[in-house]
Design a protein around this motif. Structure first.
Motif: not given
Lengths: 292, 292
Positions: A17-20, A24-25, A104, B3, B15, B92, B94, B96, B117, B119, B121
Motif C-alpha cells: 500500500i502507499s505510504v499515503l 498508515f499515516l 496528507i 519520497i 513509495a 511541509y 512529515r 513517519t 518515511v 514526505l 510537499k
C-alpha cells in the motif's frame, strides 16, 4: 500466502500500500479478526456486523455486504489451503479496512476509496500447557482508552494503547495485561475480555466500563445462561480479581483461557477452576452451532 | 515527488509498504511534521528531539541521529525543488517512523527494523483571510486521549481521537475542534495548541492537561516572556474561552491563527485581538533565529 487487496488476490510480497494510506499515516481504519475451524468460520455474521458498526462509528464506507465479505473470506481460505471443510488446519483471518490513500490531512474526504485487506494464515494454537495450567496476568498502570476519546467498542487500527499495556505486562513476565478504565475499574486485557468467579457466580465487566463487545464474550454469556450458570455484568475494582476463585480470558483465537495468577497472587488454588473447565467443555460441545 | 523510504529516495508511486507493516496494522509508530521557510527548516533540532522522545516512549528505535536526519530532510527538500534557500515555496515535511513489517501480533519484537518515511510537499498556506478575520472553533464532545492511556505528548500514528473530534466540529462548519481532557478542562485542538487572553493576560493549558508539547507553543511562550507579556499555564474550564478577549491556535504549519468565534459566540469583538496581532508580528520578526 495469498492476500486479498482491494479488488483481487495477490501474493503476499505484492500486497503493498502507499505510504499515503491514511491507515498508515493516522491509524484511520478498522479491523476484525476471525477464526475458521477446518474451513468453517466462527460466527462470521457477528464479526462482519461488528466490522460494519466499527466502520460506521468512524464514518467509513463498508464496501461489501455480508454475503460478499463471506464469499471473499471463504475464497481467501481456499486459496491458502485453509478452506473447504477438509482443511488440515484451523485458520486465523484478519480483515483490515482503512480510509485509503489520500493527501496528507485529517479530513476523510481526502481519500477516494477505502483500502481492503484480507490476511489469512494457519492458526498457531496456544500451547496446551497454558490451557492446563492457566496463564499469569498483571494489572498495569496503562489505562484503557477513554470511551469518550476513542471508544473501545470500535475495533480500530489505533492499537498503541494496548501495545503500551502489553509492553508493561511483558516486563513482569506476564502473559497479558489487565487494563483498568479511567475510573480504575476492571476493563479488559489487550486483546481479550475478562471473566472471574466470585462466590460461585460468574462476573464480567459491563460494556459501560469501556470495553469491546467481544464475540466469544457473548457466547460465554449465552452458554452460561442456557446452562443456569448465573452471570453478572458490572463495574468491579481490581481487588475483586485477587479474591476471585477463578478467572479466565476470552477471545476468538484463544476461546477460553484460564488465568492462574494475577499480579503474582494465585487465583483460587492456582489452576483452572471448575466453572472455567465446564465452560470450556460447553464451548467445544456447542461449537458446531456457531460455525458457518 | 521523491519520497525517502527506509534507505533511499523513490518516486512517490513506488513509495509502498507491506500491509503487514505494524504502522498500518496497529498504528504502531510515531511521526513529526516540520516546516521549511524557503529551504530553511524551522527549529529542526527541537522537532527531531521530540521525534526521539516519542519513539522512546513506545520503545521504538530511532534509526538516525540529529545530523543524519537533518541531512536527509535537506536532501528531501532539494530533490523536490524545495531546498537551498532559493526555493520558490515554503515546504511541509512529515517524518513517519513505524515499527516496521512483521508477523501479526502486538509484540514489537516481531518487527525487525522500523519503516522510515520522509514526505515533503510545497506548503499550501492557509488563506490570508483566515488570519485577517480569524477562524471559528467548536468545543466538541470527543475528549482528548487520556494521558494514562495514550499520552498526547507522544506524536503517534494513533490519530483516530483527533479525527473523531474533527468530524464532529465539521458538522457545525467549524474550522477545528477544541478538545477537553477527561476532567472537562481545555486541552488542545486536533492539530494545534490553544491560547486565550483574559484580563490582558495570556493563558494556555498546561502540559499536565494532557496535550502535546507544541514547538510553536514553546516559541510563543518564549517570545511573550522576552517581551514582558505575562503568560500563565493552567487547567481551565471551557467557559473561560467564552469570556476571553482573544483566542488563537498555534502549530508549525499555521504559526499563530486567530480565533474569532467559539461555539457561535464571538471572541471579544470577533476579530483578531491586539495581543494576537502583536505576537504574530513578533513571531515573524524573530523567525530567522529559529531557522536552520
Amino acid at each position: 500466502m495469498w492476500i486479498f487487496l482491494n479488488d483481487r488476490f495477490v501474493p503476499s510480497e505484492q500486497a503493498l500500500i502507499s505510504v499515503l494510506d491514511h491507515g498508515f499515516l493516522y491509524g484511520d481504519g478498522v479491523y476484525e479478526t476471525l477464526r475458521a475451524y477446518r474451513g468453517r468460520i466462527f460466527l462470521v455474521s457477528q464479526h462482519l456486523a461488528r466490522l460494519h458498526r466499527s466502520a460506521e462509528h468512524i464514518g467509513l464506507t463498508n464496501p461489501f455486504g455480508i454475503d460478499e465479505w463471506t464469499r471473499l473470506l471463504e475464497e481467501a481460505l481456499k486459496r491458502n489451503d485453509l478452506g473447504g471443510g477438509q482443511a488440515a488446519s484451523d485458520a486465523y483471518i484478519r480483515i483490515t479496512l482503512s480510509r485509503g490513500e489520500g493527501e496528507i490531512g485529517l479530513d476523510p474526504s481526502l481519500c477516494k476509496r477505502p483500502t481492503v485487506v484480507i490476511l489469512t494464515k494457519p492458526l498457531s494454537p496456544y500451547p496446551a500447557t497454558l490451557y492446563e495450567h492457566g496463564v499469569r496476568v498483571a494489572v498495569v498502570s496503562v489505562r484503557r482508552n477513554l470511551a469518550s476519546a476513542v471508544p473501545p467498542r470500535i475495533k480500530s487500527l489505533n492499537f498503541l494503547n494496548n501495545i503500551l499495556a502489553k509492553r508493561e505486562a511483558s516486563t513482569t513476565g506476564a502473559f497479558d495485561a489487565v487494563m483498568l478504565n479511567h475510573e480504575g475499574m476492571l476493563a479488559e486485557c489487550t486483546a481479550s475480555n475478562l471473566f472471574f468467579v466470585h462466590e460461585g457466580r460468574l462476573h464480567t465487566p459491563s460494556l459501560d466500563c469501556g470495553i469491546l463487545d467481544g464475540v466469544t464474550r457473548g457466547v460465554v454469556m449465552q452458554l452460561s445462561r442456557e446452562h443456569s450458570i448465573s452471570v453478572e455484568e458490572g463495574a468491579y475494582p481490581p481487588f475483586r480479581l485477587y479474591e476471585a476463585e477463578e478467572c479466565f480470558l476470552t477471545n476468538t483465537s484463544m476461546e477460553i483461557m484460564p488465568v492462574s495468577e494475577v499480579d503474582g497472587t494465585k487465583v483460587g488454588p492456582g489452576r483452572p477452576g471448575v466453572l472455567t473447565v465446564r465452560l470450556r467443555g460447553l464451548f467445544h460441545t456447542y461449537l458446531p452451532r456457531y460455525l458457518a
